[in-house]
Design a protein around this motif. Structure first.
Motif, PDB file in Angstrom:
ATOM      1  N   GLY A  71     -14.601 -58.099  22.917  1.00 50.60           N
ATOM      2  CA  GLY A  71     -14.878 -57.689  21.546  1.00 50.60           C
ATOM      3  C   GLY A  71     -16.313 -57.984  21.180  1.00 50.60           C
ATOM      4  N   ALA A 118     -20.832 -50.270  14.985  1.00 45.58           N
ATOM      5  CA  ALA A 118     -19.375 -50.303  15.073  1.00 45.58           C
ATOM      6  C   ALA A 118     -18.832 -48.976  15.591  1.00 45.58           C
ATOM      7  CB  ALA A 118     -18.770 -50.633  13.717  1.00 45.58           C
ATOM      8  N   LEU A 169     -16.863 -48.203  19.165  1.00 47.80           N
ATOM      9  CA  LEU A 169     -15.523 -47.626  19.158  1.00 47.80           C
ATOM     10  C   LEU A 169     -15.396 -46.413  20.068  1.00 47.80           C
ATOM     11  CD1 LEU A 169     -14.576 -48.062  15.415  1.00 47.80           C
ATOM     12  CD2 LEU A 169     -13.458 -49.139  17.384  1.00 47.80           C
ATOM     13  N   ALA A 213     -11.739 -55.364  20.431  1.00 53.95           N
ATOM     14  CA  ALA A 213     -11.775 -56.013  19.125  1.00 53.95           C
ATOM     15  C   ALA A 213     -13.167 -55.919  18.513  1.00 53.95           C
ATOM     16  CB  ALA A 213     -11.380 -57.481  19.257  1.00 53.95           C
ATOM     17  N   LEU A 214     -13.207 -55.812  17.192  1.00 54.31           N
ATOM     18  CA  LEU A 214     -14.461 -55.833  16.444  1.00 54.31           C
ATOM     19  C   LEU A 214     -14.338 -56.821  15.294  1.00 54.31           C
ATOM     20  CD1 LEU A 214     -15.519 -52.087  16.059  1.00 54.31           C
ATOM     21  CD2 LEU A 214     -16.562 -53.823  17.518  1.00 54.31           C
ATOM     22  N   VAL A 258     -14.791 -46.705   9.860  1.00 54.35           N
ATOM     23  CA  VAL A 258     -14.675 -47.635  10.988  1.00 54.35           C
ATOM     24  C   VAL A 258     -13.246 -48.153  11.129  1.00 54.35           C
ATOM     25  CG1 VAL A 258     -15.449 -49.845  11.951  1.00 54.35           C
ATOM     26  CG2 VAL A 258     -17.099 -48.280  10.899  1.00 54.35           C
ATOM     27  N   PHE A 259     -12.620 -48.548  10.028  1.00 57.70           N
ATOM     28  CA  PHE A 259     -11.258 -49.078  10.098  1.00 57.70           C
ATOM     29  C   PHE A 259     -10.276 -48.019  10.580  1.00 57.70           C
ATOM     30  CE2 PHE A 259     -13.142 -51.939   6.823  1.00 57.70           C
ATOM     31  CZ  PHE A 259     -13.084 -53.096   7.573  1.00 57.70           C
ATOM     32  N   LYS A 264     -10.934 -45.382  12.466  1.00 59.73           N
ATOM     33  CA  LYS A 264     -11.177 -45.107  13.885  1.00 59.73           C
ATOM     34  C   LYS A 264     -10.667 -46.259  14.748  1.00 59.73           C
ATOM     35  CE  LYS A 264     -14.383 -43.106  16.991  1.00 59.73           C
ATOM     36  NZ  LYS A 264     -15.329 -42.037  17.018  1.00 59.73           N
ATOM     37  N   ALA A 265     -10.833 -47.474  14.293  1.00 60.38           N
ATOM     38  CA  ALA A 265     -10.312 -48.635  15.045  1.00 60.38           C
ATOM     39  C   ALA A 265      -8.792 -48.556  15.135  1.00 60.38           C
ATOM     40  CB  ALA A 265     -10.767 -49.928  14.389  1.00 60.38           C
ATOM     41  N   ARG A 271      -7.689 -46.069  17.739  1.00 56.47           N
ATOM     42  CA  ARG A 271      -7.916 -46.557  19.106  1.00 56.47           C
ATOM     43  C   ARG A 271      -7.173 -47.839  19.403  1.00 56.47           C
ATOM     44  NH1 ARG A 271     -12.589 -47.918  21.114  1.00 56.47           N
ATOM     45  NH2 ARG A 271     -11.341 -48.155  22.966  1.00 56.47           N
ATOM     46  N   VAL A 326      -7.805 -50.780  18.237  1.00 59.36           N
ATOM     47  CA  VAL A 326      -8.791 -51.860  18.374  1.00 59.36           C
ATOM     48  C   VAL A 326      -8.532 -52.877  17.261  1.00 59.36           C
ATOM     49  CG1 VAL A 326     -11.257 -52.424  18.188  1.00 59.36           C
ATOM     50  CG2 VAL A 326     -10.528 -50.413  19.469  1.00 59.36           C
ATOM     51  N   VAL A 363      -9.285 -55.638  14.500  1.00 61.50           N
ATOM     52  CA  VAL A 363     -10.394 -55.823  13.570  1.00 61.50           C
ATOM     53  C   VAL A 363     -10.249 -57.180  12.903  1.00 61.50           C
ATOM     54  CG1 VAL A 363     -11.493 -54.998  11.463  1.00 61.50           C
ATOM     55  CG2 VAL A 363     -10.661 -53.357  13.161  1.00 61.50           C
TER      56      VAL A 363
END
Length: 71
Positions: free
Chosen positions: A22, A31, A35, A42-43, A59-60, A62-63, A66, A68, A70
């Protein structure tokens, strides 16, 4: 992220040397760029009711697409 760095993280996860990779980010552009890379699991980024730039940049969302994490 440079391809050779992403490859090294992917190999470390595959070999069991690390559980996940991450990054901490402070810009929406960084970010979103991270992604695009499947090595990122992780971000960590600043966000609050006042600072909504990451939410507004998607961003949230797209995370979440995927899967990912956060923080």
């Amino acid at each position: 992220m440079q391809p050779d760095i992403a490859d090294a993280y992917r190999a470390a996860v595959k070999d069991g040397r690390i559980a996940a990779f991450g990054a901490s980010v402070y810009s929406t552009a960084t970010a979103l760029q991270l992604l695009e890379n499947d090595a990122v699991a992780a971000l960590q980024m600043p966000s609050s009711a006042v600072d909504r730039r990451f939410a507004q940049a998607g961003v949230f969302a797209k995370a979440a697409e995927r899967d990912v994490m956060v923080y």
